[in-house]
Design a protein around this motif. Sequence first.
Motif, PDB file in Angstrom:
ATOM      1  N   TYR A  45     -50.938  35.044  49.305  1.00  0.00           N
ATOM      2  CA  TYR A  45     -51.792  35.873  50.158  1.00  0.00           C
ATOM      3  C   TYR A  45     -53.094  35.120  50.389  1.00  0.00           C
ATOM      4  CZ  TYR A  45     -48.531  39.602  48.914  1.00  0.00           C
ATOM      5  OH  TYR A  45     -47.397  40.361  48.721  1.00  0.00           O
ATOM      6  N   ILE A  46     -53.306  34.699  51.614  1.00  0.00           N
ATOM      7  CA  ILE A  46     -54.484  33.902  51.943  1.00  0.00           C
ATOM      8  C   ILE A  46     -55.520  34.800  52.616  1.00  0.00           C
ATOM      9  CG2 ILE A  46     -55.351  31.931  53.252  1.00  0.00           C
ATOM     10  CD1 ILE A  46     -52.592  30.675  52.972  1.00  0.00           C
ATOM     11  N   PHE A  52     -59.817  25.639  51.904  1.00  0.00           N
ATOM     12  CA  PHE A  52     -58.604  24.960  51.434  1.00  0.00           C
ATOM     13  C   PHE A  52     -58.529  24.961  49.912  1.00  0.00           C
ATOM     14  CE2 PHE A  52     -56.199  20.973  50.462  1.00  0.00           C
ATOM     15  CZ  PHE A  52     -54.959  21.465  50.852  1.00  0.00           C
ATOM     16  N   THR A  53     -59.666  24.919  49.259  1.00  0.00           N
ATOM     17  CA  THR A  53     -59.661  24.945  47.788  1.00  0.00           C
ATOM     18  C   THR A  53     -59.041  26.249  47.266  1.00  0.00           C
ATOM     19  OG1 THR A  53     -61.938  25.787  47.883  1.00  0.00           O
ATOM     20  CG2 THR A  53     -61.645  23.416  47.508  1.00  0.00           C
ATOM     21  N   GLU A  54     -59.270  27.352  47.984  1.00  0.00           N
ATOM     22  CA  GLU A  54     -58.682  28.628  47.581  1.00  0.00           C
ATOM     23  C   GLU A  54     -57.168  28.606  47.772  1.00  0.00           C
ATOM     24  OE1 GLU A  54     -61.052  32.226  48.876  1.00  0.00           O
ATOM     25  OE2 GLU A  54     -62.092  30.688  50.036  1.00  0.00           O
ATOM     26  N   TYR A  78     -54.023  20.779  58.336  1.00  0.00           N
ATOM     27  CA  TYR A  78     -54.020  22.160  57.863  1.00  0.00           C
ATOM     28  C   TYR A  78     -55.322  22.530  57.167  1.00  0.00           C
ATOM     29  CZ  TYR A  78     -52.952  26.289  55.117  1.00  0.00           C
ATOM     30  OH  TYR A  78     -52.994  27.540  54.546  1.00  0.00           O
ATOM     31  N   THR A  79     -55.964  21.567  56.526  1.00  0.00           N
ATOM     32  CA  THR A  79     -57.159  21.857  55.721  1.00  0.00           C
ATOM     33  C   THR A  79     -58.302  22.431  56.551  1.00  0.00           C
ATOM     34  OG1 THR A  79     -57.905  19.570  55.986  1.00  0.00           O
ATOM     35  CG2 THR A  79     -56.591  20.085  54.023  1.00  0.00           C
ATOM     36  N   THR A  80     -58.284  22.201  57.850  1.00  0.00           N
ATOM     37  CA  THR A  80     -59.350  22.724  58.721  1.00  0.00           C
ATOM     38  C   THR A  80     -58.818  23.785  59.678  1.00  0.00           C
ATOM     39  OG1 THR A  80     -58.964  20.909  60.283  1.00  0.00           O
ATOM     40  CG2 THR A  80     -60.676  20.582  58.612  1.00  0.00           C
ATOM     41  N   LEU A 102     -47.150  27.866  55.922  1.00  0.00           N
ATOM     42  CA  LEU A 102     -48.516  28.369  55.757  1.00  0.00           C
ATOM     43  C   LEU A 102     -49.289  28.374  57.069  1.00  0.00           C
ATOM     44  CD1 LEU A 102     -49.454  26.568  52.416  1.00  0.00           C
ATOM     45  CD2 LEU A 102     -49.005  29.005  52.723  1.00  0.00           C
ATOM     46  N   ARG A 103     -48.834  27.582  57.993  1.00  0.00           N
ATOM     47  CA  ARG A 103     -49.542  27.468  59.259  1.00  0.00           C
ATOM     48  C   ARG A 103     -49.069  28.499  60.281  1.00  0.00           C
ATOM     49  NH1 ARG A 103     -50.097  21.496  61.514  1.00  0.00           N
ATOM     50  NH2 ARG A 103     -47.840  21.728  61.753  1.00  0.00           N
ATOM     51  N   SER A 104     -47.803  28.881  60.228  1.00  0.00           N
ATOM     52  CA  SER A 104     -47.293  29.764  61.293  1.00  0.00           C
ATOM     53  C   SER A 104     -46.323  30.834  60.802  1.00  0.00           C
ATOM     54  CB  SER A 104     -46.580  28.907  62.354  1.00  0.00           C
ATOM     55  OG  SER A 104     -45.502  28.187  61.769  1.00  0.00           O
TER      56      SER A 104
END
Length: 348
Positions: A45-46, A52-54, A78-80, A102-104
Amino acid sequence: MSNLKKVIWAIALLGLIICGILAYNIYNAIFTPNTAFNNETAYVYIPTNAKFTEVKSQIEPLVKNINTFDAVAQRKGYTTNIKPGKYALKKGMNNNDLINSLRSGNIPVKVTFNNQESFNDLARRISQQIEADSVSLVKTFTDEKFLSENGFSSETALGMYLPNTYEFFWNTDANSFRERMLKEYQRFWNTNRTNKAEELNLSKNQVISLASIVQKETVKVDERPRVAGVYLNRLSKGMLLQADPTVIYAIKKETGNYDTIIKRVLYRDLEIVSPYNTYKVAGIPPGPICMPDISSIDAVLNPEKHNYFYFVANVENFGYHTFAQSLSQHNRNKQQYVRWLNQNKINR
């Protein structure tokens, strides 16, 4: 010259070996399975505005090599470009698959709530299922501008939330949740239901308030149209509704403790001064005493036609009630119920 050629060939060969090793490492970093969990699926769950550290802190226990995950995330940008939501990671995924998910791959969650009696209870229930917290939910639910613009008051607002199971994205905020519930409410009140309310000479809010009493009176869906018919009969004759659940709600509302359990309404309880005390105040209460199920609302809109004006719990068929047309018949039925309460020492 011969030695120079050998050197050149050696350098070229070494370059090829290095390139091969680099290519192999890159391939492994991207395409080698990199999950460390045993279940078929793991969920992350983001939060909104997560860094990105989280994300890494959630991912690290789930992968074999966080460094290769980090490297691929950097390479794929992805980091940004982190997006909030609930994401499913499948066992055996490689870093490329993980990043793509994680991206889509934001997946919806099923949000369920039942017959809450207050906005605090509703907010607590919803905040356990989506990202929005209880404080923001209560603030949104009780926003006076929103209520007035949509035909609600602080008393009737709870009736906008129809108990059911809905699909939301986990990262839904309080306002978005409220707007979706308004749309569900408006969809529910179609032409057919609206016409039936008008035929009963009741507003939508009155229908829901009456349905909340029906909801509290019986857990049996098949009995709800009959109970609704009793209350509508009383209203048509100008009688007080005299519904015990409204007295219980009045006590809870006065004390602010909605967790109070009252199994028996006492005569002294009937004296409570409250617009929800239907033993004292005529008509339908100013708002619902809980969020009624759709089955209870439809029971009011489609009541059973009969001549009953009274009912009491049936001690021989628990969950159901015994109905009566006259007060004398009702009092006989009530005596049996009171005896059962006393035998089982139910004093409150």
